[in-house]
Design a protein around this motif. Structure first.
Motif, short mmCIF file in Angstrom:
data_model
loop_
_atom_site.label_atom_id
_atom_site.label_comp_id
_atom_site.label_asym_id
_atom_site.label_seq_id
_atom_site.Cartn_x
_atom_site.Cartn_y
_atom_site.Cartn_z
N VAL A 1 7.51 23.51 -2.77
CA VAL A 1 6.66 22.69 -3.63
C VAL A 1 5.77 21.82 -2.76
O VAL A 1 5.88 21.81 -1.53
N LEU A 2 4.85 21.10 -3.38
CA LEU A 2 3.94 20.23 -2.65
C LEU A 2 4.71 19.27 -1.75
O LEU A 2 5.64 18.60 -2.20
N ASN A 3 4.32 19.21 -0.50
CA ASN A 3 4.99 18.31 0.46
C ASN A 3 4.35 16.93 0.37
O ASN A 3 3.54 16.54 1.21
N ILE A 4 4.73 16.19 -0.66
CA ILE A 4 4.13 14.88 -0.88
C ILE A 4 4.66 13.84 0.09
O ILE A 4 4.04 12.79 0.27
N THR A 5 5.79 14.10 0.73
CA THR A 5 6.35 13.11 1.66
C THR A 5 5.48 12.99 2.91
O THR A 5 5.06 11.89 3.28
N SER A 6 5.20 14.13 3.55
CA SER A 6 4.36 14.09 4.76
C SER A 6 2.94 13.64 4.43
O SER A 6 2.36 12.81 5.15
N TYR B 1 0.84 -1.20 0.00
CA TYR B 1 0.00 0.00 0.00
C TYR B 1 0.88 1.26 0.00
O TYR B 1 0.63 2.21 -0.73
N GLY B 2 1.93 1.25 0.82
CA GLY B 2 2.83 2.39 0.87
C GLY B 2 3.54 2.65 -0.44
O GLY B 2 3.71 3.80 -0.86
N LEU B 3 3.95 1.58 -1.12
CA LEU B 3 4.61 1.75 -2.42
C LEU B 3 3.67 2.34 -3.46
O LEU B 3 4.07 3.18 -4.27
N ILE B 4 2.42 1.90 -3.45
CA ILE B 4 1.46 2.42 -4.43
C ILE B 4 1.19 3.91 -4.18
O ILE B 4 1.18 4.73 -5.11
N VAL B 5 0.98 4.27 -2.90
CA VAL B 5 0.75 5.68 -2.57
C VAL B 5 1.97 6.53 -2.93
O VAL B 5 1.86 7.58 -3.56
N GLY B 6 3.16 6.05 -2.53
CA GLY B 6 4.38 6.79 -2.81
C GLY B 6 4.65 6.94 -4.29
O GLY B 6 5.03 8.01 -4.76
N GLY B 7 4.43 5.85 -5.05
CA GLY B 7 4.65 5.92 -6.49
C GLY B 7 3.68 6.86 -7.17
O GLY B 7 4.06 7.62 -8.07
N THR B 8 2.42 6.85 -6.73
CA THR B 8 1.42 7.75 -7.31
C THR B 8 1.76 9.20 -7.07
O THR B 8 1.72 10.04 -7.98
N LEU B 9 2.12 9.53 -5.82
CA LEU B 9 2.45 10.91 -5.49
C LEU B 9 3.77 11.34 -6.10
O LEU B 9 3.93 12.50 -6.52
N GLN B 10 4.75 10.44 -6.16
CA GLN B 10 6.05 10.78 -6.72
C GLN B 10 5.93 11.14 -8.19
O GLN B 10 6.65 12.02 -8.69
N MET B 11 5.01 10.48 -8.89
CA MET B 11 4.82 10.79 -10.31
C MET B 11 4.37 12.23 -10.52
O MET B 11 4.56 12.79 -11.59
N THR B 12 3.72 12.81 -9.50
CA THR B 12 3.24 14.19 -9.65
C THR B 12 4.37 15.20 -9.61
O THR B 12 4.17 16.37 -9.94
N GLN B 13 5.55 14.77 -9.18
CA GLN B 13 6.66 15.72 -9.04
C GLN B 13 7.87 15.35 -9.86
O GLN B 13 8.97 15.82 -9.58
N LEU B 14 7.71 14.53 -10.88
CA LEU B 14 8.82 14.27 -11.79
C LEU B 14 9.17 15.57 -12.51
O LEU B 14 8.33 16.23 -13.09
#
Length: 261
Positions: A71-76, A48-61
């Motif tokens: 920029v958007l704090n996608i980590t927190s 679940y964590g990998l899916i969430v992280g991968g989805t959000l990380q794609m927004t900041q490539l």
């Protein structure tokens, strides 16, 4: 499944120290994917964590925090989305695209507050510079990391401590059209990220590999890891051929010089 206090504390401490690592050693603790993976391990659902992280990380490539830019704090937000989403069984992509993006935008203000608060310590350090107090300078520099850590650790702690109820209450203040916009943007941003990434890759020089990857994933249903491993094999073959070509050219040049001598 509800989170216990130890889980909340461990996740919050990672968030606190992650930004400090991102500003100093940068070994990856502030990476969204690594942080959400760790959160997933803590709550018992690393997938679940990998899916969430991968989805959000794609927004900041292609996005970078240069200078004083925030920029958007996608980590927190990703850590919160992972912990709460995994505990409630929410769809990871939908949850990260809506709640995750909304919280990431909200947490930008905390990043600005951390930068502003940090200047207070630096002004005191300036006075220590004038008096030559090196210990005071070092102390202020160390104290300056506190606002940074709190800007990440506190929201994660309080959101996880309050649970889904706080998320629902906060989201109730946003009109539905705005939430629908966040969800739509969350679905589109990964495509934009891929487009930015492909823009800087030599796609036009090696289109055969792009086609191969598409066929493997779309028609043969090869998992992402399988496609990545095939890509690694292709990269190694290209690298070895390039090395062999340079060696052959160098050998031919050396042989020609010896013949002329």
């Amino acid at each position: 499944m509800s989170l216990n206090f130890i889980q909340i504390l461990v996740i919050s401490l990672w968030a606190f120290w992650g930004i400090i690592d991102g500003l100093s050693w940068n070994i990856g603790m502030n990476s969204c994917i690594l942080a959400t993976l760790f959160t997933g391990v803590v709550v018992g659902d690393p997938t679940y964590g990998l899916i969430v992280g991968g989805t959000l990380q794609m927004t900041q490539l292609g996005v970078g925090t240069y200078g004083g830019a925030s920029v958007l704090n996608i980590t927190s937000s990703g850590m919160i989305a992972t912990a709460l989403g995994a505990s409630t069984g929410a769809d990871p992509i939908a949850f990260s695209s809506s709640i995750g993006i909304a919280l990431a935008a909200l947490f930008v203000q905390l990043d600005i507050l951390a930068r502003f608060s940090n200047t207070a310590f630096q002004h005191i350090a300036d006075k220590y510079v004038e008096s030559g107090n090196t210990k005071g300078i070092s102390l202020m520099n160390h104290l300056g990391i506190i606002p940074w850590g709190l800007s990440r650790g506190l929201p994660v702690f309080f959101f996880l401590l309050a649970g889904q109820e706080l998320i629902d209450t906060l989201m109730s203040f946003f009109p539905q059209w705005l939430m629908d916009g966040f969800k739509l943007a969350g679905g589109m941003l990964p495509m934009v990220g891929f487009a930015i990434l492909l823009r800087y890759l030599p796609v036009t020089k090696k289109p055969q590999y792009v086609i191969l990857g598409f066929v493997l994933a779309a028609y043969l249903s090869v998992p992402t890891l399988g496609v990545a491993l095939i890509g690694l094999v292709a990269a190694l073959l290209v690298f070895q051929n390039a090395i062999s070509g340079h060696a052959a050219a160098a050998s031919a040049t050396s042989g020609g010089d010896d013949y002329e001598d």
